[in-house]
Design a protein around this motif. Sequence first.
Motif, PDB file in Angstrom:
ATOM      1  N   GLY A 315       0.802  -1.222   0.000  1.00  0.00           N
ATOM      2  CA  GLY A 315       0.000   0.000   0.000  1.00  0.00           C
ATOM      3  C   GLY A 315       0.829   1.262   0.000  1.00  0.00           C
ATOM      4  N   GLN A 316       2.104   1.159  -0.391  1.00  0.00           N
ATOM      5  CA  GLN A 316       2.995   2.319  -0.390  1.00  0.00           C
ATOM      6  C   GLN A 316       3.256   2.787  -1.816  1.00  0.00           C
ATOM      7  OE1 GLN A 316       6.450   0.956   1.759  1.00  0.00           O
ATOM      8  NE2 GLN A 316       5.382   0.939   3.726  1.00  0.00           N
ATOM      9  N   ALA A 317       3.360   4.120  -1.981  1.00  0.00           N
ATOM     10  CA  ALA A 317       3.634   4.722  -3.287  1.00  0.00           C
ATOM     11  C   ALA A 317       4.514   5.947  -3.089  1.00  0.00           C
ATOM     12  CB  ALA A 317       2.332   5.117  -3.979  1.00  0.00           C
ATOM     13  N   PRO A 318       5.293   6.314  -4.122  1.00  0.00           N
ATOM     14  CA  PRO A 318       6.110   7.536  -4.004  1.00  0.00           C
ATOM     15  C   PRO A 318       5.230   8.758  -3.763  1.00  0.00           C
ATOM     16  CG  PRO A 318       6.749   6.242  -5.934  1.00  0.00           C
ATOM     17  CD  PRO A 318       5.495   5.640  -5.409  1.00  0.00           C
ATOM     18  N   LYS A 319       5.744   9.695  -2.964  1.00  0.00           N
ATOM     19  CA  LYS A 319       4.982  10.921  -2.666  1.00  0.00           C
ATOM     20  C   LYS A 319       4.965  11.870  -3.868  1.00  0.00           C
ATOM     21  CE  LYS A 319       4.109  10.447   1.896  1.00  0.00           C
ATOM     22  NZ  LYS A 319       4.505   9.085   2.110  1.00  0.00           N
ATOM     23  N   ASP A 320       6.088  11.953  -4.577  1.00  0.00           N
ATOM     24  CA  ASP A 320       6.193  12.853  -5.726  1.00  0.00           C
ATOM     25  C   ASP A 320       5.333  12.339  -6.881  1.00  0.00           C
ATOM     26  OD1 ASP A 320       8.002  13.322  -8.472  1.00  0.00           O
ATOM     27  OD2 ASP A 320       7.819  15.091  -7.173  1.00  0.00           O
ATOM     28  N   LEU A 321       4.577  13.246  -7.511  1.00  0.00           N
ATOM     29  CA  LEU A 321       3.634  12.845  -8.561  1.00  0.00           C
ATOM     30  C   LEU A 321       4.328  12.194  -9.749  1.00  0.00           C
ATOM     31  CD1 LEU A 321       0.826  15.534  -8.972  1.00  0.00           C
ATOM     32  CD2 LEU A 321       0.578  13.122  -8.424  1.00  0.00           C
ATOM     33  N   GLN A 322       5.436  12.775 -10.196  1.00  0.00           N
ATOM     34  CA  GLN A 322       6.137  12.215 -11.348  1.00  0.00           C
ATOM     35  C   GLN A 322       6.719  10.851 -11.028  1.00  0.00           C
ATOM     36  OE1 GLN A 322       6.078  13.478 -14.520  1.00  0.00           O
ATOM     37  NE2 GLN A 322       6.943  11.462 -14.963  1.00  0.00           N
ATOM     38  N   GLU A 323       7.261  10.718  -9.823  1.00  0.00           N
ATOM     39  CA  GLU A 323       7.801   9.414  -9.403  1.00  0.00           C
ATOM     40  C   GLU A 323       6.684   8.377  -9.318  1.00  0.00           C
ATOM     41  OE1 GLU A 323      10.153   9.428  -5.874  1.00  0.00           O
ATOM     42  OE2 GLU A 323      11.483  11.009  -6.587  1.00  0.00           O
ATOM     43  N   ALA A 324       5.506   8.802  -8.819  1.00  0.00           N
ATOM     44  CA  ALA A 324       4.364   7.890  -8.719  1.00  0.00           C
ATOM     45  C   ALA A 324       3.905   7.454 -10.107  1.00  0.00           C
ATOM     46  CB  ALA A 324       3.217   8.571  -7.972  1.00  0.00           C
ATOM     47  N   LYS A 325       3.878   8.404 -11.043  1.00  0.00           N
ATOM     48  CA  LYS A 325       3.477   8.060 -12.415  1.00  0.00           C
ATOM     49  C   LYS A 325       4.487   7.096 -13.039  1.00  0.00           C
ATOM     50  CE  LYS A 325       1.929  10.113 -16.765  1.00  0.00           C
ATOM     51  NZ  LYS A 325       1.741  11.348 -17.550  1.00  0.00           N
ATOM     52  N   ASP A 326       5.779   7.343 -12.807  1.00  0.00           N
ATOM     53  CA  ASP A 326       6.828   6.458 -13.332  1.00  0.00           C
ATOM     54  C   ASP A 326       6.718   5.060 -12.705  1.00  0.00           C
ATOM     55  OD1 ASP A 326       7.764   8.564 -14.834  1.00  0.00           O
ATOM     56  OD2 ASP A 326       9.426   9.053 -13.479  1.00  0.00           O
ATOM     57  N   ALA A 327       6.403   5.027 -11.387  1.00  0.00           N
ATOM     58  CA  ALA A 327       6.255   3.734 -10.701  1.00  0.00           C
ATOM     59  C   ALA A 327       5.055   2.970 -11.264  1.00  0.00           C
ATOM     60  CB  ALA A 327       6.081   3.955  -9.198  1.00  0.00           C
ATOM     61  N   ALA A 328       3.961   3.689 -11.529  1.00  0.00           N
ATOM     62  CA  ALA A 328       2.770   3.046 -12.111  1.00  0.00           C
ATOM     63  C   ALA A 328       3.076   2.515 -13.508  1.00  0.00           C
ATOM     64  CB  ALA A 328       1.622   4.055 -12.168  1.00  0.00           C
ATOM     65  N   ALA A 329       3.852   3.297 -14.288  1.00  0.00           N
ATOM     66  CA  ALA A 329       4.228   2.863 -15.639  1.00  0.00           C
ATOM     67  C   ALA A 329       5.122   1.626 -15.581  1.00  0.00           C
ATOM     68  CB  ALA A 329       4.933   3.995 -16.375  1.00  0.00           C
ATOM     69  N   ALA A 330       6.044   1.589 -14.622  1.00  0.00           N
ATOM     70  CA  ALA A 330       6.944   0.441 -14.472  1.00  0.00           C
ATOM     71  C   ALA A 330       6.157  -0.805 -14.060  1.00  0.00           C
ATOM     72  CB  ALA A 330       8.025   0.755 -13.440  1.00  0.00           C
ATOM     73  N   ARG A 331       5.189  -0.632 -13.159  1.00  0.00           N
ATOM     74  CA  ARG A 331       4.370  -1.762 -12.724  1.00  0.00           C
ATOM     75  C   ARG A 331       3.513  -2.289 -13.876  1.00  0.00           C
ATOM     76  NH1 ARG A 331       0.591  -1.364  -8.553  1.00  0.00           N
ATOM     77  NH2 ARG A 331       1.048  -3.516  -8.008  1.00  0.00           N
ATOM     78  N   TYR A 332       3.001  -1.356 -14.694  1.00  0.00           N
ATOM     79  CA  TYR A 332       2.178  -1.781 -15.828  1.00  0.00           C
ATOM     80  C   TYR A 332       3.024  -2.553 -16.848  1.00  0.00           C
ATOM     81  CZ  TYR A 332      -0.852  -1.666 -19.900  1.00  0.00           C
ATOM     82  OH  TYR A 332      -1.604  -2.034 -20.991  1.00  0.00           O
ATOM     83  N   LYS A 333       4.227  -2.048 -17.120  1.00  0.00           N
ATOM     84  CA  LYS A 333       5.118  -2.697 -18.081  1.00  0.00           C
ATOM     85  C   LYS A 333       5.499  -4.089 -17.602  1.00  0.00           C
ATOM     86  CE  LYS A 333       9.385  -1.943 -20.687  1.00  0.00           C
ATOM     87  NZ  LYS A 333      10.572  -1.075 -20.867  1.00  0.00           N
ATOM     88  N   GLU A 334       5.755  -4.221 -16.300  1.00  0.00           N
ATOM     89  CA  GLU A 334       6.105  -5.524 -15.727  1.00  0.00           C
ATOM     90  C   GLU A 334       4.922  -6.485 -15.817  1.00  0.00           C
ATOM     91  OE1 GLU A 334       7.608  -7.465 -11.483  1.00  0.00           O
ATOM     92  OE2 GLU A 334       7.331  -5.302 -11.655  1.00  0.00           O
ATOM     93  N   ALA A 335       3.700  -5.951 -15.602  1.00  0.00           N
ATOM     94  CA  ALA A 335       2.499  -6.793 -15.634  1.00  0.00           C
ATOM     95  C   ALA A 335       2.222  -7.348 -17.027  1.00  0.00           C
ATOM     96  CB  ALA A 335       1.294  -6.000 -15.139  1.00  0.00           C
ATOM     97  N   THR A 336       2.515  -6.557 -18.053  1.00  0.00           N
ATOM     98  CA  THR A 336       2.246  -7.016 -19.426  1.00  0.00           C
ATOM     99  C   THR A 336       3.390  -7.849 -19.982  1.00  0.00           C
ATOM    100  OG1 THR A 336       3.188  -4.983 -20.363  1.00  0.00           O
ATOM    101  CG2 THR A 336       0.802  -5.008 -19.956  1.00  0.00           C
ATOM    102  N   GLY A 337       4.598  -7.662 -19.447  1.00  0.00           N
ATOM    103  CA  GLY A 337       5.757  -8.376 -19.974  1.00  0.00           C
ATOM    104  C   GLY A 337       6.043  -8.005 -21.424  1.00  0.00           C
TER     105      GLY A 337
END
Length: 484
Positions: A315-337
């Motif tokens: 349930g943890q996410a980066p506080k900075d908006l850009q970092e959070a967006k980058d983290a979401a993009a990385a998680r999405y990329k990992e999920a799709t492979g």
Amino acid sequence: MSQAKKRKAESQKLEAEANEGNVIIQFTTSTGEATASQLDVPAGITPEQLEMLLNNLLQNDEKLPYSFYIEEQELASSLGSHLHKAGMSVESVLKVVYQPQAIFRVRPVSRCTASMSGHSEAVLSVSFSPDGRHLASGSGDTCVRFWDLGTQLPMHECKGHRSWVLALAWSPDAQYVASGDMDGAIFLWSPKSDKPVGQCSGHSKWITCLSWEPAHKALPSLRFASASKDKTITVWDVSTRRPQFTMSNHTMVVTSVKWGGEGLIYSASRDCSISAWDAKDGKLVRVFKGHAHWVNTLALSTEAVLRTGAFDHRGQAPKDLQEAKDAAAARYKEATGGLPERMASGSDDYTMFLWSPSTSKQHVARMTGHVQTVNQVCFSPDGRLLLSASFDKSVKLWDGVKGTFLATLRAHVGPVYQVAWSSDSRMIVSGSKDSTLKLWDVKTRRLKVDLPGHADEVFCVDWSPDGSSVASGGKDHVIKLWRH
């Protein structure tokens, strides 16, 4: 010696013989790429020993958990025993497909820790926030409620709707909840207050489904899509509370809407079709046909990561908006492979279809086996498996990539209304008209825990993204929390 004992002794002898000698194997990724060279291993090697061997071959600093498959069947016993039971030859090189599992493990829920009353009518939807800290519920009493998961007490009773609250959806940044009712009104709420943040008016008939724009596309979350009985799909701007555009090509009720991660919005309808729309301007991109009756439900292979955005399993996410967006993009990329997003649809024609919607309008697979309406389809968080819940009292498990049938889970004595996955993809919980929840083990494909407690039909169930709790609600007006 009795015949049964003789057969058992013979079976044990054959299994022991099967575990003798050696087998030549080739580790292979799920995409078919060979890993390292061929290996000569003992036939009695276990999945745990294979896991240790693979971690050494891959030179992993941290030992990762893996599952192994031989001709699409998961290896649950020693290699020799598995081959013996499957009647497979070991004369040629054996391909052992490996897939990484979640490095965290969710504990099975086993008891009801709270019965939270407050709603005066049936609970129609329950949903945990993406960070797992809050729970929202919608009811036939026209109220949306927020619940404190720490004290297991009500936080806010949110009034504004004039009719049944049929749909709820959290924004992926956990800042808003959108709720839709039977009159076609949509309200926006913050978990911090009982007053509405805003109201979106435009639909003339009831709201059937709501879906937010993914976090890797936009943060903060400021757009969501609504589907309605008035045959339209509308994309709303949260900041202005006004519609950006409305999409319409369906000739009957729009039953489901999903905002995908590849810039497309998908809608299903009782007109037997599914449509894909461009999320930028609402233009129709593709129409999918094949079902012979109403399409009731849609699911995306990336749904778990779209729901949680930048939040990890803690349930943890980066506080900075850009970092959070980058983290979401990385998680999405990992999920799709790196592969296209997949979509599944379920229908009143008792069938399901598996699609690759961004690349083709032809289905990947047609899945049959249910003998009544398919009420819900749901991909596992890792996207590899697919669940279907049906009015025929069963839950079926399918391969989420190829659409092949894997197992039928039977224990309910009434229609199954809703299912939910644990965040590690190892367990399933199902809610039914028979007033019970059932917890299933994916590996053994057996019932793990029976969870009675509700006094009437269980309409909705959700598993928190952090894996700690299951929430259920239904006709008895009560929300129950289940934990280990």
